[in-house]
Write an enzyme that holds these catalytic residues in place. Structure first.
Site, PDB file in Angstrom:
ATOM      1  N   LYS A 194      -6.991  -5.876  14.286  1.00 57.63           N
ATOM      2  CA  LYS A 194      -5.836  -5.030  14.589  1.00 57.63           C
ATOM      3  C   LYS A 194      -5.100  -5.543  15.827  1.00 57.63           C
ATOM      4  CE  LYS A 194      -6.352  -2.128  11.200  1.00 57.63           C
ATOM      5  NZ  LYS A 194      -5.416  -2.131  10.071  1.00 57.63           N
TER       6      LYS A 194
ATOM      7  N   ALA B 237     -10.521  -6.404  16.667  1.00 63.56           N
ATOM      8  CA  ALA B 237      -9.942  -7.723  16.923  1.00 63.56           C
ATOM      9  C   ALA B 237      -8.856  -8.062  15.904  1.00 63.56           C
ATOM     10  CB  ALA B 237     -11.034  -8.790  16.901  1.00 63.56           C
TER      11      ALA B 237
ATOM     12  N   GLY C  99       0.820  -1.204   0.000  1.00 69.38           N
ATOM     13  CA  GLY C  99       0.000   0.000   0.000  1.00 69.38           C
ATOM     14  C   GLY C  99       0.852   1.251   0.000  1.00 69.38           C
ATOM     15  N   GLY C 100       1.983   1.193  -0.683  1.00 73.10           N
ATOM     16  CA  GLY C 100       2.984   2.250  -0.597  1.00 73.10           C
ATOM     17  C   GLY C 100       2.793   3.402  -1.557  1.00 73.10           C
TER      18      GLY C 100
ATOM     19  N   ASP D 269      -2.612  -6.817  -5.642  1.00 71.54           N
ATOM     20  CA  ASP D 269      -3.482  -6.799  -4.461  1.00 71.54           C
ATOM     21  C   ASP D 269      -2.912  -7.785  -3.449  1.00 71.54           C
ATOM     22  OD1 ASP D 269      -5.450  -6.929  -2.542  1.00 71.54           O
ATOM     23  OD2 ASP D 269      -7.046  -7.610  -3.884  1.00 71.54           O
ATOM     24  N   VAL D 270      -2.264  -7.278  -2.409  1.00 69.54           N
ATOM     25  CA  VAL D 270      -1.606  -8.178  -1.459  1.00 69.54           C
ATOM     26  C   VAL D 270      -2.599  -8.951  -0.600  1.00 69.54           C
ATOM     27  CG1 VAL D 270       0.528  -6.855  -1.378  1.00 69.54           C
ATOM     28  CG2 VAL D 270      -1.296  -6.360   0.284  1.00 69.54           C
TER      29      VAL D 270
ATOM     30  N   SER E 222      -3.366  -0.394  14.235  1.00 69.17           N
ATOM     31  CA  SER E 222      -4.169   0.745  14.680  1.00 69.17           C
ATOM     32  C   SER E 222      -4.151   0.815  16.192  1.00 69.17           C
ATOM     33  CB  SER E 222      -5.622   0.616  14.206  1.00 69.17           C
ATOM     34  OG  SER E 222      -6.445   1.605  14.805  1.00 69.17           O
TER      35      SER E 222
ATOM     36  N   TYR F 220     -13.166  -5.286  13.521  1.00 68.89           N
ATOM     37  CA  TYR F 220     -11.993  -4.536  13.054  1.00 68.89           C
ATOM     38  C   TYR F 220     -10.952  -4.454  14.161  1.00 68.89           C
ATOM     39  CZ  TYR F 220      -9.296  -0.282  11.906  1.00 68.89           C
ATOM     40  OH  TYR F 220      -8.302   0.634  11.671  1.00 68.89           O
TER      41      TYR F 220
END
Length: 285
Positions: A175, A173, A28-29, A78-79, A158, A171
């Site tokens: 993270k 959980a 996502g760079g 798409d990783v 996060s 979400y």
């Protein structure tokens, strides 16, 4: 000058090139936090390999980095597709012969589905975008890193994985899973010279969360929302990633650093009796 501009990030001196010659994969760079990491790593001499799903974002990042004299390649992939990480790493290995740094940056709170409306499909979506690809990318780099007896992995998750998050517990959980995977993997891999650390962002301007628009006209409220007194910028996260990826943190492993302007320390979430929601911007929202 308003505190809600990128220029509000404090200036730093000349650190030299902390990553000279290092090969760094950034998922996502192309934009947001990942874009800031790619640019800063290239500035510090890294050979940056961007994995980016959006070809336009990837092209912009490549143009910016090369214009500044950096070295970068972009892989439009798409990783979250588990078939992608292994051949991606093989390609990087074929070009450079090694992978020194992996930045697992991809993640998103969308699609947001409240738990009482959630389904196994929405759970799978949260798993795919926030955790499963971290497993797959990390698994792909571990073997060459073990062979080299060195490597650095930084997982972006996060602050919601480090505290209670009432908005979307699935979400949170995922993270939290990324954070604990970070700690546990560090213990496993330290003997091979591999360090693993994590970053928990909050209140940071990004394509996913546009705080400038959502809080427009309320610049004076940031001292109430964030102990640091201002909005966070992708560059704030990138500098911590640089520290964790470089030899400046050579004796740091297994830790998850909240880069949140102090919100975790300050408690973070408040319930609004008027709106009947939890919010991390309790005054006026």
């Amino acid at each position: 000058m308003s505190s809600q501009t990128p220029e509000s990030v404090p200036a730093i001196g000349d650190w030299g090139q902390l990553l000279a010659g290092k090969v760094a994969i950034v998922t996502g760079g192309g934009d947001g936090i990942g874009g800031a990491i790619s640019r800063l790593f290239a500035q510090h001499g890294a050979l940056v390999e961007i994995a980016e799903i959006d070809p336009e974002r990837g092209a912009r990042a490549k143009s910016d980095i090369e214009a500044a004299g950096g070295t970068v390649r972009v892989h439009t992939v798409d990783v979250t597709d588990t078939a992608v990480p292994a051949p991606l790493v093989e390609d990087v290995m074929g070009t450079h012969g090694r992978v020194d740094i992996l930045i697992n940056n991809v993640g998103d709170f969308r699609p947001l589905v409240r738990f009482q409306e959630s389904t196994p499909d929405s759970w799978e979506d949260m798993y795919s975008i926030n955790l499963k690809h971290i497993f797959a990318m990390t698994r792909a780099v571990i073997t060459p890193m073990i062979a080299a007896r060195k490597g650095t992995i930084v997982n972006l998750h996060s602050v919601e994985g480090m505290r209670g998050y009432p908005g979307e517990p699935i979400y949170a959980a995922m993270k939290a899973g990324a954070a604990h995977f970070t700690t546990s993997l560090a213990v496993t891999m330290g003997r091979y010279g591999i360090r693993v650390n994590g970053i928990g962002p909050d209140l940071t301007q990004s394509p996913q969360v546009d705080y400038l628009t959502r809080a427009q006209g309320h610049d004076d409220m940031w001292p109430f929302w964030a102990p640091a007194g201002r909005l966070g910028w992708p560059e704030d996260q990138a500098r911590v990633a640089l520290f964790l990826a470089s030899d400046m943190s050579a004796y740091v492993t297994g830790h998850n650093i909240p880069v949140d302007g102090g919100t975790k320390a300050g408690g973070g979430w408040f319930f609004s009796p008027t709106e009947r929601i939890f919010t991390n911007r309790p005054i006026g929202f």
